[in-house]
Scaffold this motif. Structure first.
Motif, PDB file in Angstrom:
ATOM      1  N   GLY A   1      -4.159   4.095   7.996  1.00 31.41           N
ATOM      2  CA  GLY A   1      -5.622   4.141   8.048  1.00 31.41           C
ATOM      3  C   GLY A   1      -6.234   2.972   7.309  1.00 31.41           C
ATOM      4  N   GLU A   2      -5.582   2.550   6.218  1.00 30.71           N
ATOM      5  CA  GLU A   2      -6.090   1.414   5.451  1.00 30.71           C
ATOM      6  C   GLU A   2      -5.592   0.087   6.047  1.00 30.71           C
TER       7      GLU A   2
ATOM      8  N   MET B   1       1.427   9.700  -4.970  1.00 32.82           N
ATOM      9  CA  MET B   1       1.542  11.061  -4.458  1.00 32.82           C
ATOM     10  C   MET B   1       2.865  11.726  -4.788  1.00 32.82           C
TER      11      MET B   1
ATOM     12  N   GLU C   1       1.893  12.318   6.987  1.00 33.10           N
ATOM     13  CA  GLU C   1       0.598  12.192   6.319  1.00 33.10           C
ATOM     14  C   GLU C   1       0.523  10.907   5.491  1.00 33.10           C
TER      15      GLU C   1
ATOM     16  N   ILE D   1      -5.630   4.078  16.667  1.00 32.74           N
ATOM     17  CA  ILE D   1      -4.273   4.516  16.314  1.00 32.74           C
ATOM     18  C   ILE D   1      -3.976   5.908  16.868  1.00 32.74           C
TER      19      ILE D   1
ATOM     20  N   LYS E   1       2.359   1.968  -3.436  1.00 34.39           N
ATOM     21  CA  LYS E   1       1.343   2.550  -4.324  1.00 34.39           C
ATOM     22  C   LYS E   1       1.125   4.022  -3.989  1.00 34.39           C
ATOM     23  N   LEU E   2       1.027   4.310  -2.688  1.00 38.12           N
ATOM     24  CA  LEU E   2       0.764   5.686  -2.248  1.00 38.12           C
ATOM     25  C   LEU E   2       1.929   6.613  -2.601  1.00 38.12           C
TER      26      LEU E   2
ATOM     27  N   ASP F   1       5.765  16.618   7.625  1.00 34.43           N
ATOM     28  CA  ASP F   1       4.394  16.723   7.122  1.00 34.43           C
ATOM     29  C   ASP F   1       4.096  15.632   6.102  1.00 34.43           C
ATOM     30  N   THR F   2       5.023  15.480   5.154  1.00 36.50           N
ATOM     31  CA  THR F   2       4.792  14.518   4.063  1.00 36.50           C
ATOM     32  C   THR F   2       4.753  13.085   4.557  1.00 36.50           C
TER      33      THR F   2
ATOM     34  N   ASN G   1      -0.006   8.167   7.797  1.00 35.27           N
ATOM     35  CA  ASN G   1      -1.375   8.268   8.308  1.00 35.27           C
ATOM     36  C   ASN G   1      -2.364   7.628   7.327  1.00 35.27           C
ATOM     37  N   VAL G   2      -2.174   7.947   6.065  1.00 36.28           N
ATOM     38  CA  VAL G   2      -3.088   7.431   5.038  1.00 36.28           C
ATOM     39  C   VAL G   2      -2.955   5.919   4.906  1.00 36.28           C
ATOM     40  N   VAL G   3      -1.708   5.450   4.833  1.00 37.63           N
ATOM     41  CA  VAL G   3      -1.515   4.016   4.589  1.00 37.63           C
ATOM     42  C   VAL G   3      -1.878   3.181   5.826  1.00 37.63           C
TER      43      VAL G   3
ATOM     44  N   SER H   1       0.843  -1.206   0.000  1.00 37.06           N
ATOM     45  CA  SER H   1       0.000   0.000   0.000  1.00 37.06           C
ATOM     46  C   SER H   1       0.870   1.245   0.000  1.00 37.06           C
TER      47      SER H   1
END
Lengths: 126, 438
Positions: B116-117, B34, B109, B131, B29-30, B105-106, B112-114, B26
């Motif tokens: 979250g999944e 991004m 975040e 979390i 991919k992210l 920040d990068t 955080n996104v990955v 994941s």
């Protein structure tokens, strides 16, 4: 083309979304990094669609959503969240958000296309 | 069916590997989506040396708690991070501090996104996971050598290590509460058992103290009985001689000797009766109304040998009041107090013990004062403690006053030290009727 406002505490996400939406033909009319700033920028920029992160410092996305809908009941808000949770989704939709998008979908190839389609759909709904 | 530890461990290890693999895929991919990079996730492993961190690394981490505790991490070179940001933002940051803010920040975040999944998948195995916010560390961090799942992302821009650490230590509040409650219930049961055993031991100790006192008294009783028996024996011989005399039968002397024998027998009887009363308590005795003077007399008779041996004078000022009590037990309280007094004053030139009674409406006080000075104030609060003694080794275990206090409590009465007295004075206070005490 829609006028979009972005509200997220992450510069990376703001930058990413700005690029993708511009590429999709949309105009970014305002950006904010927390809920408090989001309310102010919304009032100034009056976008067609607000893309709003749920988790942010100061006022979070839910507080910002509540304030925006209270002063602009027809506001079209798409919530953005890192943790897609049914309770959060129900809460946001109940408060007047039009849709909820998971940040993890960013990794999908069709993310930009899907987001633009969603924006079009939201804008068309009166 | 329960799993063997090895199978359970294998299963856990494969769950860690599977989840770190998904986390890395994941993430790749992210990053690619991004940051416009081309990362590939390599096969997950569990490295022997745990998490590899050096000074030039950055660590982005998100912790989770629930049925398990753990951490998702990105570990990468600060330079790689800076390059990835530069190619995305397409602008050069103005300062090192600004660059670090951008990196934090990068990668915060992105993680955080990955996470979250990824945590949704992990939550299907370990329930109720929540979390924390992302945490970014620059440079060496002190991570212990823990068994952690690792999968490396590689690209032309550099590598990023993805780690997943899961600790099976239960942090689930509800389960922990249940477990804590269950262990508290068990601890409570054990404490109750210990208390019951302690009470049994205490009863045995009191009984042992009583038997000890009885043993001490037995020596005195032997003396008390043997002396008058000798007297009877002598008088008997004299009577025989008198009866055998042909002409000089002295009737007055004969009656005098008979009287002496009767008085001596009465003395023996007094001792044996007191002993019988005392022994009754050992077998259990029901409360009954007794004259307080009788109880004091019994205690004095049983202490007589001790008093005589040490040359202690007894002074009495006793009123005849009836009290409801277990005679033998109150007798033992008095014997214990008198015995302590005897030991305390035996070396003094003036040796006396004063026993007084004070009659109140519902209660009565027995005051036992000896000729010694007041007990040192610093030990006032210790004298009723079990095994506290000022006597030399071998002169009793220090249970006398503790036992006395136990007996008085069982009678709803008290035994206290009169600290206002210039001499040592113990005050034994009893209700006249036990029902009024309750």
């Amino acid at each position: 083309m829609a006028k979009i406002m972005l509200c997220d505490d992450s510069s990376t996400i703001l930058l990413f979304l700005e690029r993708k939406l511009r590429d999709g033909g949309h105009q970014i009319v305002g950006k904010a990094k927390d809920g408090e700033e989001g309310i102010r920028v919304y009032n100034e920029s009056r976008p067609d669609v607000l893309i709003l992160d749920v988790t942010m410092p100061n006022k979070d996305g839910r507080e910002c959503l509540k304030a925006v809908i209270a002063s602009h009941p027809s506001a079209k808000v798409i919530m953005l969240t890192a943790l897609l949770d049914k309770a959060i989704e129900n809460e946001c939709l109940g408060m007047g958000a039009k849709a909820l998008v998971s940040k993890s979908s960013i990794q999908n190839e069709n993310f930009s296309k899907d987001l633009c389609a969603l924006i079009d759909k939201v804008v068309k709904v009166s | 069916m329960s799993q063997s530890p090895d199978r359970s461990s294998d299963l856990f290890q494969s769950q860690v590997l599977d989840n770190v693999q998904k986390f890395a895929e994941s993430s790749a991919k992210l990053f690619n989506s991004m940051l416009g990079s081309s990362f590939v996730a390599n096969k997950a492993e569990i490295p022997k040396d745990g998490i590899a961190i050096s000074e030039n690394k950055i660590i982005a981490s998100i912790m989770f708690t629930g049925m398990v505790y753990g951490e998702y991490m990105f570990v990468l070179d600060e330079k790689v991070a800076a390059n990835l940001i530069a190619q995305t933002a397409n602008v050069e940051p103005k300062s090192a501090e600004q660059l670090r803010t951008e990196i934090a920040d990068t990668f915060g975040e992105l993680l955080n996104v990955v996470v979250g999944e990824s945590v949704v998948g992990l939550g299907k195995i370990f329930k109720k996971l929540t979390i924390t916010a992302p945490k970014i560390l620059f440079g060496q961090a002190n991570y212990p050598k823990i068994r952690t799942g690792k999968a490396v992302l590689t690209s032309s821009a550099g590598t990023i290590d993805c780690y997943l650490y899961i600790d099976r230590m239960k942090l689930d509040i509800a389960s922990s509460y249940k477990e804590a409650m269950s262990s508290l219930v068990q601890a409570n049961k054990e404490l109750k058992d210990a208390m019951r055993k302690l009470h049994e031991q205490q009863s045995l100790l009191i009984q042992a103290e009583k038997m000890g006192a009885l043993g001490t008294m037995a020596a005195g009783v032997v003396h008390e009985i043997n002396t008058p028996l000798s007297t009877i024996s002598v008088l008997g011989g004299q009577l025989k001689d008198l009866a055998g005399a042909d002409s000089t039968f002295d009737r007055d002397s004969f009656i005098d000797m008979i009287n002496k024998i009767e008085a001596t027998i009465s003395r023996i009887s007094k001792v044996t009766n007191s002993l019988k009363t005392f022994a009754l308590g050992i077998r259990g005795e029901a409360p009954a109304f007794k004259a307080i003077s009788e109880i004091i007399e019994d205690a004095l008779v049983l202490s007589e040998q001790n008093l005589e041996q040490k040359g202690i004078q007894i002074k009495k000022n006793i009123t005849n009041v009836l009290i409801e009590c277990r005679h033998s037990e109150i007798c033992q309280v008095l014997i214990n107090v008198i015995s302590n007094a005897c030991d305390a004053i035996e070396s003094l030139s003036s040796k006396w013990i004063l026993i007084e009674t004070l009659d109140f409406t519902d209660a009565v006080e027995i005051r036992v004062t000896d000729s010694g000075t007041q007990i040192a104030p610093k030990i006032h609060n210790k004298i009723f403690d079990p095994f506290f003694t000022t006597k030399e080794l071998g002169k009793g275990p220090g249970l006398g006053l503790s036992v006395a206090r136990g007996i008085m409590q069982a009678h709803n009465g008290t035994i206290t030290l009169d600290t206002s007295s210039t001499h040592t004075c113990f005050v034994i206070r009893l209700f006249k009727a036990l029902k009024k005490a309750n």
